[in-house]
Design a protein around this motif. Structure first.
Motif, short mmCIF file in Angstrom:
data_model
loop_
_atom_site.label_atom_id
_atom_site.label_comp_id
_atom_site.label_asym_id
_atom_site.label_seq_id
_atom_site.Cartn_x
_atom_site.Cartn_y
_atom_site.Cartn_z
N ALA B 334 0.81 -1.22 0.00
CA ALA B 334 0.00 0.00 0.00
C ALA B 334 0.84 1.27 0.00
O ALA B 334 0.35 2.35 -0.32
N SER B 335 2.11 1.15 0.35
CA SER B 335 2.93 2.36 0.51
C SER B 335 4.42 2.02 0.51
O SER B 335 4.81 0.87 0.70
N LEU B 336 5.22 3.05 0.31
CA LEU B 336 6.67 2.94 0.45
C LEU B 336 7.02 2.43 1.85
O LEU B 336 7.87 1.55 2.03
N GLU B 337 6.35 2.99 2.84
CA GLU B 337 6.51 2.59 4.23
C GLU B 337 6.34 1.08 4.41
O GLU B 337 7.17 0.41 5.03
N GLU B 338 5.29 0.55 3.81
CA GLU B 338 5.02 -0.89 3.94
C GLU B 338 6.13 -1.69 3.27
O GLU B 338 6.57 -2.72 3.77
N ALA B 339 6.59 -1.19 2.12
CA ALA B 339 7.68 -1.89 1.41
C ALA B 339 8.94 -1.95 2.27
O ALA B 339 9.59 -2.99 2.40
N ILE B 340 9.30 -0.81 2.88
CA ILE B 340 10.51 -0.76 3.71
C ILE B 340 10.38 -1.71 4.90
O ILE B 340 11.29 -2.49 5.19
N ASP B 341 9.24 -1.66 5.56
CA ASP B 341 9.03 -2.54 6.72
C ASP B 341 9.07 -4.01 6.30
O ASP B 341 9.63 -4.85 7.00
N PHE B 342 8.45 -4.29 5.15
CA PHE B 342 8.42 -5.68 4.66
C PHE B 342 9.85 -6.17 4.40
O PHE B 342 10.22 -7.28 4.78
N ILE B 343 10.65 -5.34 3.77
CA ILE B 343 12.03 -5.73 3.45
C ILE B 343 12.85 -5.89 4.73
O ILE B 343 13.58 -6.87 4.90
N ASN B 344 12.72 -4.93 5.65
CA ASN B 344 13.49 -5.04 6.91
C ASN B 344 13.07 -6.26 7.73
O ASN B 344 13.86 -6.81 8.48
N THR B 345 11.83 -6.69 7.56
CA THR B 345 11.33 -7.85 8.32
C THR B 345 11.65 -9.17 7.61
O THR B 345 12.06 -10.14 8.25
N ASN B 346 11.47 -9.21 6.29
CA ASN B 346 11.57 -10.48 5.57
C ASN B 346 12.87 -10.67 4.80
O ASN B 346 13.17 -11.78 4.38
N GLY B 347 13.61 -9.60 4.58
CA GLY B 347 14.84 -9.71 3.79
C GLY B 347 15.97 -10.33 4.59
O GLY B 347 15.81 -10.67 5.77
N SER B 348 17.12 -10.46 3.95
CA SER B 348 18.27 -11.03 4.66
C SER B 348 19.38 -10.00 4.82
O SER B 348 20.50 -10.34 5.14
N GLY B 349 19.05 -8.72 4.55
CA GLY B 349 20.05 -7.68 4.72
C GLY B 349 21.16 -7.74 3.69
O GLY B 349 22.27 -7.26 3.93
N HIS B 350 20.89 -8.31 2.54
CA HIS B 350 21.91 -8.48 1.49
C HIS B 350 21.79 -7.33 0.49
O HIS B 350 22.55 -6.36 0.57
N THR B 351 20.82 -7.38 -0.42
CA THR B 351 20.65 -6.37 -1.45
C THR B 351 19.17 -6.14 -1.69
O THR B 351 18.41 -7.11 -1.85
N ASP B 352 18.76 -4.88 -1.70
CA ASP B 352 17.38 -4.57 -2.03
C ASP B 352 17.36 -3.32 -2.89
O ASP B 352 18.17 -2.42 -2.70
N ALA B 353 16.43 -3.30 -3.85
CA ALA B 353 16.42 -2.21 -4.83
C ALA B 353 15.06 -1.54 -4.89
O ALA B 353 14.02 -2.18 -4.69
N ILE B 354 15.08 -0.24 -5.15
CA ILE B 354 13.85 0.50 -5.45
C ILE B 354 13.95 0.99 -6.89
O ILE B 354 15.04 1.34 -7.35
N VAL B 355 12.81 0.97 -7.58
CA VAL B 355 12.75 1.62 -8.88
C VAL B 355 11.79 2.79 -8.72
O VAL B 355 10.63 2.58 -8.32
N THR B 356 12.27 3.97 -8.95
CA THR B 356 11.43 5.16 -8.73
C THR B 356 12.04 6.36 -9.44
O THR B 356 13.25 6.40 -9.68
#
Lengths: 427, 427
Positions: B334-356
């Motif tokens: 629903a939002s950039l905020e949700e994307a950031i929280d989702f990545i910080n919660t589910n990612g592995s802290g390796h590499t994440d990208a935004i396209v904007t």
């Protein structure tokens, strides 16, 4: 009985889990605080600590009374005591941290790649830091201040003999955060004194990012042994002063004396004196005379004992020993080379000093002595975050990874890479 | 039987002890080599590897034959294969390392103190580095080259399926050192394939300074669990591409496609696509169509499945999964905020990208996503030592201490403080 133990253990574990979980949430907020806000909090803490010195000394009295009752040594009671001037010292430490540049967000490096990608390496906080320390209550303020300024959430665990003092200091810290609208879980203190709490704390791999133990070798080894969380530490400081053939004798004498006697119970005090054979006869008699007058026990090699009569002979395990007391091992060496090899073999990689006027000897010594801090013509006692200008120190590291030597704000950070493109695809 | 086992274990232990002891001695020599000599060795190795490609391919054939016999998967056989172009690639990697600036001796910082002490922070090698890797023989040359250039002694332990190839590469490396008068124990290889060797290696606390495991999560977890030596590692890469409301759709499509499909089996490939709800309907149909044509299996959230019909539903454990395959989890947020929280919660802290194309979204994402590498408008596949310009990489770290992200030469160093005075004493 078995049931009772189990229940107690679960309770400690739940307690630690809750604290760590709150710290993790707070860490995201602390990491993004701007510098002005962090500095305001540090200054408010400093101001309130000084204003509350009566309260702090009352609480400290409880610890001192309990300490006397349980027959703590006078050295331990001294460390435990919060005098007016020590309270002012804590406040000054926080002011100094506030005055330091914020390490977070600092651009460490940046470059462009042939495909147009722009890479930046940016300093960021580590996350959640656990500090486990012993009897000095001032560590509570130092550690909290350094962690806050570097954008980390902290969990503090002091010695049980200082529990009233530590809780009192923490109360002031916590209220300062709250009153500025900062999540108080950014700086938490463990208010239980049972040891199982530490065990549970060091098992929080993945939730706690680093443990920094401050205290004696016993504490540090015990924590390193148990910990699943990375530990930033130094085991001991076996510091050497090497008086080179090219030394100015008066300077060598005063540096040796200062390194050994200025405060013998700490990790950056010298434990061993190495003297080049060419100047041993000219140097050792007056140097040893001065040390002995100050109550230093000399444990000497055979060659030293030929030059100065009546000295106790050094046993094999006196070389490389951390005396933390008015004891000094003294040895004559045949060359700079021998001194360097001796230090690399028997030292602890903490701090070692050369006294010399020879540029070549100075260069060789600083290049080849493999210690966190290598001094030329200065006392070993300067290996210290304050003396290095870090404002305060969280500890000294003799580890080789991450941070080495006195650890201040930068040692409490990591970095990330921020990479900007305009649609680059890997071929 | 019990006796036999004991004897064998002692032998492995003695073997490892001897190698580590030789490495420690050599490390003092390697640490002090000048740059010209190290670069000459790297170039000689490169030249000889290419000249010896027939020999290398013959030895590699033995591994391939054994691998086929023991029914290795085609993916593993492919990794194992030394083609002419891969041999040239190894040589080119060494040439690139030779061309890089020497990290050793670099002045990282320097300042004076009010009392006149001059403090310098100088980069120095870590010491002795153990590299434990799996089937790719080119790691032998990469790792040896990076350790040598950074002034470290190395102990290499490759997979048993590549033993002939690894020993052949090492033979060329070793002769290059010897022919230039460098202690060949500066780069050693374990020529035994039994697992107890690894166990003994990771127990050499104090003698081995760091272990770098390269391979799958299983290998890395096993080593971390056993090791008493610090481990520099990444467990896995669960990389996200977030397509923001402000993205250019064609760029978003190509970055998503490249991040997922360019080489799906590696840690910097994307495993999860997040799409802002405002552009989901415009973006997802064509993006998913292209991915499916390339054979990618989509595991979608309910909102995605409303936009593109017939997709498999994502199960809870598909979020945060490292597929290492042509599978992509897709989720509308629903939002950039949700994307950031989702990545910080589910990612592995390796590499994440935004396209904007939104500067504000880009700043927020790069500041708050807590990963080793955060990309704006580029494929996640660029998290790599070569792509970052490090010449080669020893690995990628998702640890927070010491080194984070692609680890090149600097990650293989530590520092020491060199302090110059003129008789300063601590007051």
């Amino acid at each position: 009985m078995a049931n009772k133990t189990t229940t107690k253990r679960q309770t400690s574990e739940a307690y630690v889990q809750e604290i760590v979980a709150k710290a993790r949430v707070a860490s995201r907020e602390i990491a993004n605080l701007d510098t002005v806000k962090k500095d305001a909090a540090l200054r408010l803490m400093a101001e309130r600590l000084v204003k509350s010195s009566d309260y702090l000394q009352e609480e400290n009295e409880k610890d001192l009374a309990a300490g006397k009752k349980s027959k703590l040594t006078s050295a331990l009671l001294d460390r435990l005591t919060l005098t007016q001037s020590r309270i002012e010292g804590m406040a000054e430490g926080l002011e100094q941290i506030a005055a330091l540049p914020d390490p977070v967000g600092k651009l460490l490096d940046g470059w462009s790649r042939p495909n147009g990608l722009r890479i930046q390496q940016v300093r960021v906080p580590i996350g959640v830091i656990g500090i486990i320390y012993e009897s000095r209550p001032n560590v509570t303020a130092d550690a909290a201040g350094l962690c806050l300024k570097s954008g980390n959430a902290s969990i503090l665990r002091g010695g049980k003999e200082a529990i009233h003092s530590n809780l009192a200091i923490h109360k002031i810290i916590e209220s300062s955060l709250s009153d500025l609208g900062i999540n108080p879980a950014g700086i938490q203190i463990i208010n239980r004194t049972d040891r199982t709490v530490v065990k549970h704390l060091v098992e929080r791999e993945g939730n706690l990012d680093v443990i920094i133990p401050r205290g004696g070798e016993g504490l540090i080894r015990a924590i390193s042994e148990m910990s699943k969380v990375p530990v930033l530490k130094h085991y001991k400081g076996v510091c050497h002063v090497y008086v080179d053939a090219g030394a100015e004798l008066e300077m060598a004498r005063s540096i040796t004396f200062n390194s050994k006697t200025q405060r013998p119970g700490v990790c950056n005090a010298a434990e061993c004196l190495l003297v080049h054979e060419d100047i041993a006869a000219g140097f050792l008699p007056s140097a040893i005379e001065q040390l002995k007058r100050a109550g230093v026990e000399i444990r000497a090699c055979p060659r030293t004992r030929k030059i100065v009569k009546g000295l106790k002979i050094a046993k094999p395990d006196d070389w490389g020993a951390e005396f933390l007391d008015l004891i000094l091992a003294v040895r004559v060496v045949a060359s700079l080379e021998e001194a360097i090899d001796f230090i690399n073999t028997n030292g602890s990689g903490h701090t070692d000093a050369i006294v010399t006027n020879s540029l070549a000897a100075s260069n060789e010594f600083t290049r080849r002595v493999d210690s966190a801090a290598v001094f030329v013509n200065a006392s070993t006692r300067f290996t210290d975050g304050f003396e290095f200008g870090f404002g305060a120190e969280i500890g000294i590291s003799t580890d080789r990874l991450h941070a080495r030597g006195p650890v201040g704000l930068e040692g409490l950070t990591t970095y990330k890479f921020v990479v900007g493109g305009n649609g680059q695809l890997k071929q």
